[in-house]
Scaffold this active site. Sequence first.
Site, PDB file in Angstrom:
ATOM      1  N   GLU A 242       7.509  28.382  99.100  1.00  0.00           N
ATOM      2  CA  GLU A 242       8.467  27.611  97.983  1.00  0.00           C
ATOM      3  C   GLU A 242       7.645  26.856  97.266  1.00  0.00           C
ATOM      4  O   GLU A 242       7.577  25.741  97.687  1.00  0.00           O
ATOM      5  CB  GLU A 242       9.442  27.314  98.495  1.00  0.00           C
ATOM      6  CG  GLU A 242      10.642  27.988  99.405  1.00  0.00           C
ATOM      7  CD  GLU A 242      11.067  29.090  98.639  1.00  0.00           C
ATOM      8  OE1 GLU A 242      11.092  29.029  97.242  1.00  0.00           O
ATOM      9  OE2 GLU A 242      11.585  30.158  98.993  1.00  0.00           O
ATOM     10  N   CYS A 276      11.944  20.465  92.276  1.00  0.00           N
ATOM     11  CA  CYS A 276      10.939  21.658  91.772  1.00  0.00           C
ATOM     12  C   CYS A 276      11.539  22.509  90.846  1.00  0.00           C
ATOM     13  O   CYS A 276      10.968  23.325  90.391  1.00  0.00           O
ATOM     14  CB  CYS A 276      10.551  22.299  93.124  1.00  0.00           C
ATOM     15  SG  CYS A 276      12.073  23.023  94.135  1.00  0.00           S
TER      16      CYS A 276
END
Length: 498
Positions: A242, A276
Site C-alpha cells: 500500500e 496517502c
Amino acid sequence: MSGKGSKGVADDPGPEPTLGPSCPVHADTSTRMDPFEDTLRRLREAFATGCTRPAEFRAAQLRGLSRFLQDNKQLLQDALAQDLSKSAFEADMSELVICQNEVDLALRNLQAWMKDEPAATNMITKLDSAFIRKEPFGLVLIIAPWNYPVNLTLVPLVGALAAGNCVVLKPSEISKGTEKVLAEVLPQYLDQSCFAVVLGGPQETGQLLEHKFDYILFTGSPRVGRIVMTAATKYLTPVTLELGGKNPCYVDDNCDPQTVANRVAWFRYFNAGQTCVAPDYILCSPETQERLLPALQSAITRFYGDDPQSSPNLGRIINQKHFQRLQALLGCGRVAIGGQSDESERYIAPTVLVDVQETEPVMQEEIFGPILPIMNVRSLDEAIDFITRREKPLALYAFSNSRQVVDQMLNRTSSGNFGGNEGFIYMLLPSLPLGGVGNSGMGRYHGKFSFDTFSHHRACLLSHPGLEKLNDLRYPPYTDRSQQLLRWAVGSWTCTLL
C-alpha cells in the site's frame, strides 16, 4: 521507515486475559545475536500445531482486539494527540471507529467467510465435489506507517487474525506514542504464542526482512516498498504493498466552487495533509482557479478560524525532518493562501500554491502535508493527458456538475481508488477495498478483502474412490468415439454447484 527507533522485541506485556483456546507453545528465552529468530521460530511452531485454524480461536483473538480498542480508547487518543496533535474527533473517525467496525464485521461474518466455496463442475467431474478452501498462509508480517498509526496497523491485523495466521506486527518507530501503546498493551489482549510486536528503525526492519515470512503487507512509500518487495523475492513471499503517490484532483468549470472548496479543503488538510489518499494537487482552468481561491479561503477560515495555528482541529507535522521538507516546498510557485509556519510547534498553515511549474519539487514528490498546489489546464482532455503521463496514483478525484465529465475521468484514467464529487470518505466503507495500482501499490484489503488477502484460496476436488468403470472413457487407447465424448464432456461446464 526513517528516523531513530527503538530495538528488540516487545516482551513482558503483563497479564493476559482469558482468550479461549490457546496455542500450546512456549517462548524460547535463549539469547541470540538475531533479536527476531526466537520469536519467529516460536510463532512458526505455534502455527504448525494448527491451533490458529479453528473459528473459535480466530474469534477469540478478534474479541481480544475489540477489548483492546474499548479498554484503551483514551490511551490511544492521547497517543495520537502526542504524535500528530490529532483531535479526539479525528482520532475516533479516522482510526478507532474504523478499526472497531472492521473487528465487528469480521466477527459477524467469520463463519461465512471461512466456509468452503462451491465451484462449478463439468460432465467429467459431475459426481465429484469441487470447492475452494480458504486457508491461512502461516506467518504474516505487517509493517505499518506513522500517519494513521492505529488504523493502518490494526485494520490489516483484523484480516490476518480472521484468516487464521500467526502475525508479527511492526509499528512505525516515528509515531512513538502509538508505538509504545501497541508494543506494551496490545499483546496483553492476544495469544502471545501466535502474535508478536517487534520494534526498531530501518536497520532492525531490514534485519527482520531477511527472515522468511509467508505473507507481507507493507504500507509506506514506493521507495521503501521496493526494498520490501526485493526482500520478499528471496523466498517468493507474496506481498501487498500500500504505497503513495501524487493524487490528482480535477475541478471542472461546470461546478459550484464553494461546494468543491469545502470538500477539497477538508480532505486536503485533514490530519495536516498527512494522508496517502488525500488530493495532492488541483487541475483546473485559470478561470476556475479564480473562482476557487476565495472559496478555499472561505472554507479554511470556516474550518480553522482566522488563526488556524490556534485551532484544536488542525494537526501538526509528525517530526522536524518532515517539517523542514515541507517548509522547503513552500518556496514553489506563489503562495495564494496561508504559507505561515512555526518550527517550534511543527505547524504549517493550510496553504494553497498557484503559478506552480510541473518541474518544481512540489510537483515531483508526494507532498504529505497541508500544501495544495494548483496547476492550470485548458480542458478535460489536457487534464487527462497530464494524469496519464504520470505514475498511476493511489487515488484520483473529479469534481463537476456534469456526470459525463466525471465518467470520462473515471473511464480514461487508472488509479487505486476514485472519488467523483467526493474525497476519501470511501475509506469508511469496508465494502470497498483499499489498494494501489502500478507505482501506488499492489493488492488490496478492508472488510472481506482483508480476509481474502491473508487467505490462500486452495482449489480442491474430492472424487469417489470407486465407480472406476465411469473413468474408462478417459483412459487410452482413444477411439474416435471416446475422443468425441471426452471433448463434449470437458466442454460441458455447468454452473450447478454440488
